[in-house]
Each structure stands twice: as structure tokens, then as C-alpha cells.
Design an enzyme around this catalytic site. Structure first.
Site, PDB file in Angstrom:
ATOM      1  N   ASN A  72       0.832  -1.206   0.000  1.00 22.37           N
ATOM      2  CA  ASN A  72       0.000   0.000   0.000  1.00 22.37           C
ATOM      3  C   ASN A  72       0.861   1.249   0.000  1.00 22.37           C
ATOM      4  O   ASN A  72       1.799   1.372   0.783  1.00 22.37           O
ATOM      5  CB  ASN A  72      -0.940   0.002   1.207  1.00 22.37           C
TER       6      ASN A  72
ATOM      7  N   ASP B 222      -3.343  -0.330  11.395  1.00 18.73           N
ATOM      8  CA  ASP B 222      -3.501   0.997  10.788  1.00 18.73           C
ATOM      9  C   ASP B 222      -4.857   1.584  11.179  1.00 18.73           C
ATOM     10  O   ASP B 222      -5.498   2.288  10.409  1.00 18.73           O
ATOM     11  CB  ASP B 222      -3.361   0.916   9.265  1.00 18.73           C
TER      12      ASP B 222
ATOM     13  N   GLY C 198      -6.527   4.689   6.387  1.00 23.02           N
ATOM     14  CA  GLY C 198      -6.405   3.791   7.517  1.00 23.02           C
ATOM     15  C   GLY C 198      -7.279   2.571   7.290  1.00 23.02           C
ATOM     16  O   GLY C 198      -7.777   2.326   6.175  1.00 23.02           O
TER      17      GLY C 198
END
Length: 387
Positions: free
Chosen positions: A221, A277, A312
Site C-alpha cells: 500500500n 492501521d 487507515g
């Protein structure tokens, strides 16, 4: 009352081996050992945890918020307390509150909050993770591009000084915005440097790892991908056997097949480990939150900005463990290690965290047979019970 505590359970996983019908012995907040129930010292205080099993408490190196609090919006000691308490419900016993790219004032406030949390020993607080602002705008993700910038000498000096006041400090940087010399200075001072939010090619990424970076932030990511002629940050991370990598295992951020490929590549000494996250939604039913004046919406297991960008993850650590076991067919022991031992190794704290062998901090999670959190303990003290 005895200082020796014996916690019994049908099974205990110490991160290396399984123990049947055993007891975890704890004294002054640390593990003394694991013994058969018949060998529990007579002078100990005994607590029986029926059903399920004990496992090392989870270690999460990327936690933006929880309990309705986002660290960027409230960079304070009470916020750190709330975040740690929220994640304890899901088996996390040690975490790094994580600050996303923000202005200098917020950064300084977060640093001071971290110092205060370290001074008083907030349960579950392991240090800080500063994710930015030294990133690439090309791979900004949810980070505000107007706040992203290169590292200067003032930034470097602040980080070096902060390391002296914290048990652990992790910084995520893009090698395009920091120099090899800065990476060497940070790692040489005991700061863990992780590459992330980077569009760098393989050669630049490999050079950053050679300079002292030892980790990649949320693998796949917000980073340059693996290609046949340009392996990118992903390729450098997978090719360097000593490099650790965090992973968001929710079925949204990374395709299951990509997780399987990465697991085959990272066989040690660097390992793939789980991160949440997580944002402020963890432990709450809130559906919207704010970051740098932008609205993030929670829907269908994801957190997104208005343009669809992932912001997130709507994830907790036990959910990530279950995903690996149920969707990726990862053996339970390996999934548990990815949530405990491997992140501890990545941060360099495996002497005390991530396992239940003698000398470790006695932080553990009691899981049911369905892999639900029944209770969470930090340093020999119960901090959450589902009952």
C-alpha cells in the site's frame, strides 16, 4: 498474598510451542515460566481461565487511534491512554500510537505526549510511530500533500533528541525525501526506520535499506509496486531477506494472493507482521471521522475519503489474525506470531515482548476456541474481560 501468580488454561502458546493443561507463572509482571498444573508452586495465587487458550499479547506498530480518539486530532497523554485501552479489548497489549503527516505544532505536541506516557508508564504504550511528513506526494494516500516535505537538519535533531525520551521510536519515510546519511543517523541512534508512502525505484529503496532502514510500512500500500524491470519498493522489501514488513490483513488493502506471495518471500530473518492501521473508530460505532479537515467515512469494512482513497483501516488485531487463519489458511501458530513475536522482532524488543518465555513481560490474551478475546492482561494485570 504471594507475589507469584499462576494462570491456568487448557492450552498455552508461548510463541514457539504449545503447552497442554499448563500454568503460566508470573512474578512482578514478568514471566517466570510455564509448568504443568501439577507443578504449580503451593504458595502461588492461582487464577483459572477455563476454555480456549493463552497466547502472547498482540504488538501493533501502527495505530492511528481508537476509542473515538484520533492521535492527530488529540496529540495528548489522555488520548494515548484511550487508544491503548481501546485496543486492549482486541488483544493488543503493546502498541505505537501513530501520528500521520501533520504540521509542526501537532508533531511537537505528539512528541511531548509520548514523553509523558513513557514517564508514567501508560499500560500498553510502547513508544511512538511518526508516519511522515517526509514522504512522497506521488504515493501520499490519505496524507495531506500540503504538509509533506523533505527532512531537514531541524527535523533530524528533533528525532534524535526524542529517541532519548522514549522506549521506542519508529519513523516512516520515503527515501526520496531523506538522505542516506539521515537514515544512517536515525538508525544509528536506535530509531527504527521504515520505508513507506514512496514512489522510489528498486535501487534507491535498496540503498536506503543498506543505509539502515529495516522495515516497510503497510507492504503493497502506498508504494511503488513489483514490476518485471523495475521491482520498486515492494521488490526491494521482498528481495532483502533481513527487512521486516507490516501488513494490513483485511481483504481490502491487499489481495489474499498477494499476501500468500509475500508470506512465501519473507521467511526470515525479516518477517511479515500484522498492523491494524486503525483510526479512531476502533471500539466504537462511529461512522465518520475527521483528519486534517477532511471527512473519512466508515462503510462496508473500510475507511475512505470522499474520493474513495483508503484512509487507515477498519480493523483490529484479532480480526486480522482470524482473516489470516480463515481466508489465507495460515496456521494458527503462524498467525499469532505475526501479531506478536514478529512485530516485536521488527522493533527490536523481542527480549521482553511478543512471547511468553521466562523474562518476558507477562502480557497475554485469553482467546476462546472461536478466536474471540475473552480477556487481556498487561504485565500480569487484567485490563479487559469480555465477561
Amino acid at each position: 498474598m504471594s507475589d507469584l501468580l499462576a494462570i491456568t488454561a487448557p492450552r498455552i502458546f508461548d510463541a514457539f510451542d504449545w503447552h497442554e493443561n499448563a500454568a503460566l507463572l508470573i512474578e512482578f509482571g514478568h514471566v517466570v515460566g510455564i509448568v504443568a498444573r501439577s507443578d504449580i508452586p503451593k504458595h502461588s495465587e492461582t487464577v483459572h481461565l477455563g476454555g480456549g487458550f493463552l497466547a502472547p499479547g498482540f504488538v501493533d506498530l501502527q495505530v492511528n487511534g481508537g476509542g473515538g480518539v484520533l492521535f492527530n486530532n488529540d496529540p495528548s497523554l489522555p488520548a494515548i491512554r484511550a487508544i491503548c485501552a481501546a485496543h486492549a479489548q482486541f488483544g493488543t497489549t503493546a502498541l505505537l500510537p501513530t501520528l500521520i503527516t501533520d504540521n509542526v505544532g501537532v508533531n511537537l505536541a505528539a512528541m511531548q505526549a509520548g514523553r509523558e506516557a513513557a514517564q508514567i508508564g501508560v499500560p500498553g504504550f510502547l513508544g511512538l510511530h511518526l508516519e511522515g511528513p517526509h514522504l512522497s506526494t506521488a504515493r501520499k494516500g490519505t496524507h495531506d500533500p500540503s504538509l509533506i516535505r523533505a527532512m531537514d537538519e531541524t527535523d533530524l535533531s528533533r528525532l534524535l533528541a526524542l529517541r532519548n525520551d522514549l522506549p521506542n521510536l519508529l519513523v516512516t519515510v520515503a527515501p526520496e525525501t531523506v538522505t542516506r546519511e539521515q537514515i544512517s543517523a536515525l538508525s544509528g541512534a536506535g530509531i527504527v526506520v521504515s520505508l513507506g508512502h514512496s514512489d522510489a525505484g528498486y535501487e534507491v529503496s535498496a540503498a536506503a535499506f543498506d543505509a539502515g532502514a529495516s522495515m516497510a510500512t503497510h507492504l503493497f500500500n502506498a508504494m511503488s509496486q513489483l514490476g518485471s524491470r523495475e521491482p520498486g519498493v515492494v521488490g526491494a522489501t521482498l528481495a532483502k531477506s533481513e527487512v521486516h514488513a507490516g501488513l494490513i490483513a483485511d481483504g481490502i488493502h491487499v489481495h489474499p494472493a498477494a499476501i500468500q506471495i509475500a508470506l512465501r518471500a519473507k521467511t526470515g530473518p525479516g518477517r511479515l507482521f500484522l498492523v491494524t492501521d486503525a483510526m479512531s473508530q476502533t471500539g466504537t460505532d462511529i461512522t465518520t471521522l475527521q483528519l486534517n479537515g477532511r471527512t473519512i467515512t466508515r462503510s462496508n469494512g473500510a475507511l475512505r475519503l470522499a474520493d474513495g482513497t483508503l484512509a487507515g483501516a477498519d480493523l483490529d488485531m484479532i480480526e486480522a489474525v482470524r482473516f489470516l487463519v480463515d481466508r489465507i489458511d495460515v496456521p494458527l501458530a503462524d498467525a499469532l506470531r505475526m501479531a506478536s513475536l514478529y512485530p516485536a522482532e521488527a522493533l527490536g524488543v523481542q527480549s521482553e515482548f511478543g512471547h511468553l518465555r521466562p523474562g518476558a513481560v507477562a502480557s497475554f490474551v485469553h482467546l476462546t476456541g472461536q478466536h474471540e478475546v475473552a480477556s487481556t492482561w498487561i504485565a500480569g494485570q487484567s485490563v479487559f474481560s469480555a465477561c
